[in-house]
Design a protein around this motif. Sequence first.
Motif, PDB file in Angstrom:
ATOM      1  N   PRO A 251      -6.347  -1.426  -3.186  1.00 14.75           N
ATOM      2  CA  PRO A 251      -5.875  -0.038  -2.934  1.00 14.75           C
ATOM      3  C   PRO A 251      -5.249   0.490  -4.089  1.00 14.75           C
ATOM      4  O   PRO A 251      -3.685  -0.401  -4.401  1.00 14.75           O
ATOM      5  N   ASN A 252      -4.793   2.381  -3.871  1.00 14.39           N
ATOM      6  CA  ASN A 252      -3.551   2.198  -5.375  1.00 14.39           C
ATOM      7  C   ASN A 252      -2.118   1.880  -4.084  1.00 14.39           C
ATOM      8  O   ASN A 252      -2.424   1.812  -2.836  1.00 14.39           O
TER       9      ASN A 252
ATOM     10  N   HIS B 100      -9.931   5.914  -4.531  1.00 16.50           N
ATOM     11  CA  HIS B 100      -9.310   4.629  -5.443  1.00 16.50           C
ATOM     12  C   HIS B 100      -9.229   3.374  -5.399  1.00 16.50           C
ATOM     13  O   HIS B 100      -8.152   3.222  -4.137  1.00 16.50           O
ATOM     14  N   ARG B 101      -9.822   2.260  -6.023  1.00 14.04           N
ATOM     15  CA  ARG B 101      -9.359   1.273  -5.992  1.00 14.04           C
ATOM     16  C   ARG B 101      -8.886   0.418  -7.489  1.00 14.04           C
ATOM     17  O   ARG B 101      -9.695   0.998  -8.711  1.00 14.04           O
ATOM     18  N   ASN B 102      -7.932  -0.386  -7.549  1.00 18.93           N
ATOM     19  CA  ASN B 102      -7.880  -1.422  -8.714  1.00 18.93           C
ATOM     20  C   ASN B 102      -8.192  -3.409  -9.121  1.00 18.93           C
ATOM     21  O   ASN B 102      -8.230  -3.067  -7.004  1.00 18.93           O
TER      22      ASN B 102
ATOM     23  N   CYS C 261       0.357  -1.490   0.342  1.00 20.65           N
ATOM     24  CA  CYS C 261      -0.056   0.282   0.530  1.00 20.65           C
ATOM     25  C   CYS C 261       1.066   1.052  -0.537  1.00 20.65           C
ATOM     26  O   CYS C 261       2.130   1.198   0.468  1.00 20.65           O
ATOM     27  N   ALA C 262       0.596   2.503  -0.396  1.00 21.83           N
ATOM     28  CA  ALA C 262       0.980   3.204  -0.197  1.00 21.83           C
ATOM     29  C   ALA C 262       1.756   4.106   1.157  1.00 21.83           C
ATOM     30  O   ALA C 262       2.792   4.712   0.719  1.00 21.83           O
TER      31      ALA C 262
ATOM     32  N   SER D 248      -9.707   0.904 -12.601  1.00 18.45           N
ATOM     33  CA  SER D 248      -9.829   1.179 -11.571  1.00 18.45           C
ATOM     34  C   SER D 248     -10.702   2.019 -12.023  1.00 18.45           C
ATOM     35  O   SER D 248     -10.920   2.687 -12.372  1.00 18.45           O
TER      36      SER D 248
ATOM     37  N   ARG E 277       1.597  -0.295  -4.432  1.00 18.69           N
ATOM     38  CA  ARG E 277       2.571  -0.989  -5.098  1.00 18.69           C
ATOM     39  C   ARG E 277       2.134  -2.889  -5.496  1.00 18.69           C
ATOM     40  O   ARG E 277       3.221  -3.403  -5.190  1.00 18.69           O
TER      41      ARG E 277
ATOM     42  N   CYS F  65     -12.923   4.321  -9.614  1.00 21.48           N
ATOM     43  CA  CYS F  65     -13.378   6.221  -7.932  1.00 21.48           C
ATOM     44  C   CYS F  65     -14.572   6.616  -7.418  1.00 21.48           C
ATOM     45  O   CYS F  65     -15.820   6.128  -8.433  1.00 21.48           O
TER      46      CYS F  65
ATOM     47  N   HIS G 255     -12.721   7.960 -16.096  1.00 22.50           N
ATOM     48  CA  HIS G 255     -12.531   8.364 -14.842  1.00 22.50           C
ATOM     49  C   HIS G 255     -12.595   9.988 -14.845  1.00 22.50           C
ATOM     50  O   HIS G 255     -12.238  11.128 -15.558  1.00 22.50           O
TER      51      HIS G 255
ATOM     52  N   LYS H  73      -3.459  -3.840 -13.154  1.00 26.57           N
ATOM     53  CA  LYS H  73      -4.645  -3.302 -12.556  1.00 26.57           C
ATOM     54  C   LYS H  73      -6.000  -3.279 -14.161  1.00 26.57           C
ATOM     55  O   LYS H  73      -5.146  -1.811 -15.043  1.00 26.57           O
TER      56      LYS H  73
END
Length: 240
Positions: A125-126, A149-151, A86-87, A136, A128, A138, A164, A133
């Motif tokens: 989630p956004n 945002h979800r992938n 996760c980010a 995506s 690595r 939103c 988007h 993907k």
Amino acid sequence: MTQPLSIRRGLTRPRLLDLFSCAGGAAMGYHRAGFDVEGVDIADRPRYPFPYHRGDALERLAALIASGEIERYAFVHASPPCQAGCALTVGTNASQGWGGAHVDLVTPTRALLDATGLPYVIEQPNGRAAIRKDLSLCGEMFGLGVLRHRNFELGRWTVARPAHPRHRGYVRGYRHGIYRDGPYVAPYGSGGGKATVPEMQEAMRITWTDVREELTEAIPPAYTRWLGHAYLTGTGAVAA
């Protein structure tokens, strides 16, 4: 276009297995799209709105495959914990030396999902996390009060990416010491202009839980209702 497996079998409400189900944000969307949903989560989830098995999601899936009971299902959704990619983990926490090692659950989840032979979705989630993907989504696509945002990686089926739309403004709250108002709330953390529990419920249209931890992890049901509808109506193409 090949019809979805559930439709080919003539089921009026095909059965969906919801792995790492949390409190049921994804499950409710699929239910509204036309699935009967069963969840699996390692934590106690008394507010989960559908039949639910408490236990390790991957162990449960492996057992269903080994016994042949996986044939009872037409589709699988999985939202494995994302701390490894996760980010926050790979960004702020890594730069500050915070946190510890996190296990990658995406890879073993995908291996078991492929072994089912069923169409599936892996959500993350956004960040690595090592998923394709393919799609995506939103909150602005669905007129929600969150961006979130979800992938999604789609296994054994595909669907065209929706447009988007441009965001209408800021997420309300403080960022780098500056407060900004906006049409969206931040459904995580607390203080600093973050959303209250009632605000999170309203913004994501989730009414069956008022537990902050569950709401901060939830997928808005609108996302999976869109995905489920695309699959069941044949808008999404089933891979050979």
